[in-house]
Design a protein around this motif. Structure first.
Motif, PDB file in Angstrom:
ATOM      1  N   ARG A 161      30.565  23.288   6.496  1.00  0.00           N
ATOM      2  CA  ARG A 161      29.928  24.298   5.652  1.00  0.00           C
ATOM      3  C   ARG A 161      30.804  25.548   5.558  1.00  0.00           C
ATOM      4  O   ARG A 161      30.992  26.109   4.481  1.00  0.00           O
ATOM      5  N   SER A 164      33.893  24.849   3.400  1.00  0.00           N
ATOM      6  CA  SER A 164      33.509  24.743   1.997  1.00  0.00           C
ATOM      7  C   SER A 164      33.256  26.121   1.401  1.00  0.00           C
ATOM      8  O   SER A 164      33.722  26.426   0.287  1.00  0.00           O
ATOM      9  N   VAL A 230      31.677  17.979  -0.597  1.00  0.00           N
ATOM     10  CA  VAL A 230      31.476  19.313  -1.162  1.00  0.00           C
ATOM     11  C   VAL A 230      30.474  19.265  -2.312  1.00  0.00           C
ATOM     12  O   VAL A 230      29.479  19.995  -2.332  1.00  0.00           O
ATOM     13  N   GLU A 234      26.899  21.157  -2.097  1.00  0.00           N
ATOM     14  CA  GLU A 234      26.914  22.456  -2.772  1.00  0.00           C
ATOM     15  C   GLU A 234      25.977  22.474  -3.984  1.00  0.00           C
ATOM     16  O   GLU A 234      25.228  23.429  -4.179  1.00  0.00           O
TER      17      GLU A 234
END
Length: 393
Positions: A161, A164, A230, A234
């Motif tokens: 996290r 990213s 990702v 996301e």
């Protein structure tokens, strides 16, 4: 207009891109822009221009042509940054795992994860009064799902996290490269482990995938894992976060959903249209001079297509700044359009549906804890999402 005459995309834009987009759609629908890190590009804001631009073969996605291979370059070997025939080959090798039927089989497990997170969120709310809906629910739901799907160990998820966030937000070159290098190292090790000791997870299948005698190289497999991890969290994190904020700011629409939960799938589409998780689509590059919306963009220029702006275009949607969970939002471009339409859209939709059904069912008194104007938005031209969402449950 030229690239020397640009609109700056800074803190005010991140906090409220809609203010700028309303002006640009009317006055300069294709305009030169610059970002805080010095990037100069052309931005497309009207629906009638954005949708065809997303599928225009003169706008290349092949990022390898435009930057040297570095820490992030190692991860730029996936289908989102490639053109046919490479794109066709890469997408075909992973598309079977993302069919509507394959995703539908995941519903019971996603519901189980959502219920567990809701339990913990309720316990924390009872103890502390205020919880961060992003940290407690919106982030861990899709992250758990995609990590289980790909076979990522539990202990690596918080690190991922952080990497990213750094890569996708405005950060210093040093921070960006360090995060990209750490992520590349992690994914390389993970791919090697899956090759040596394959499991029943999707990443093991990707590593050994073959179609018509074709396979992914180790670098391509690591890059594909990067994209799926990702994009797999996301998009849904910010679908849930932005959608929850929209509902909490529009109690009349929240009441409509509570009265008729069958509207939740349609509401998810409206959340995607109203305040989607991706602001400016990933880079496209002109392979020749291209005219868009009456503006001639020269060859070898970066083009940014605004999904958020296109979805609020009054020429496409009546009263577009109004949230309406009963609206028919068909045709929105929150997941892109054409050959690069998001492969994981069925999974994001299912996770969004389950997330909002769970929140509606478990938290009848859910409210914002604080004024909406005090909430922070991520400093990213790509991701349109909150940094926190304090709530009382």
């Amino acid at each position: 207009m030229t690239l020397a005459d640009t609109v700056e995309l800074g803190a005010r834009f991140f906090a409220d891109p809609h203010e700028l987009y309303r002006s640009l759609r009317h006055e300069a629908p294709v305009t030169a822009v610059s970002t805080a890190d010095g990037l100069r590009a052309w931005m497309v804001t009207r629906y009638e221009d954005a949708r065809p631009a997303l599928n225009d073969p003169r706008l290349s996605k092949d990022s390898a042509r435009y930057h040297e291979d570095g820490p992030i370059g190692f991860l730029d070997r996936h289908m989102l940054v490639s053109d046919p025939p490479d794109h066709t080959r890469l997408r075909k090798l992973v598309s079977r795992a993302f069919t509507v039927r394959a995703i539908a089989r995941m519903r019971p497990r996603i519901e189980e994860i959502a219920q567990g997170l809701a339990d913990r969120m309720a316990e924390k709310a009872a103890r502390e009064g205020v919880v961060d809906l992003l940290d407690e629910f919106a982030f861990p739901l899709p992250m758990t799902v995609i990590c289980e799907l790909l076979g990522v160990p539990d202990g690596e998820r918080d690190d991922f996290r952080g990497w990213s966030n750094t890569i996708l937000s405005e950060s210093t070159p040093e921070e960006h490269d360090a995060a990209a290098a750490a992520m590349a190292d992690f994914l390389s090790r993970l791919v090697a482990e899956k090759g040596a000791h394959p499991g029943e997870d999707m990443l093991s299948a990707i590593v050994k995938a073959s179609e018509d005698g074709d396979t992914l190289s180790a670098g391509e497999a690591a890059s594909m894992a990067f994209l799926l991890l990702v994009a797999g969290h996301e998009t849904t994190v910010n679908l849930i976060g932005n959608g929850a904020l929209a509902l909490l700011r529009h109690p009349d629409q929240l009441a409509v959903l509570r009265a008729d939960p069958s509207l939740v799938p349609n509401a998810v589409e409206e959340f995607l249209r109203f305040d989607g998780p991706v602001n400016l689509a990933t880079f496209r590059y002109t392979t020749e001079p291209v005219e868009i919306g009456g503006t001639m963009i020269p060859e070898n220029q970066i083009v940014l297509v605004s999904l958020v702006s296109a979805n609020r275009d009054p020429a496409r949607y009546a009263d577009p700044d109004r949230l309406d969970v009963t609206r028919e939002p068909a045709g929105h471009v929150a997941f892109g359009h054409g050959i690069h339409h998001c492969l994981g859209a069925p999974l994001a939709r299912l996770e969004g549906e389950i997330a909002f059904r769970t929140l509606l069912d478990r938290f009848p008194g859910l409210t914002l804890a604080g004024e909406p104007e005090t909430l922070g938005w991520r400093n990213s031209t790509l991701i349109h999402g909150l940094t926190r969402l304090p709530a009382r449950a």
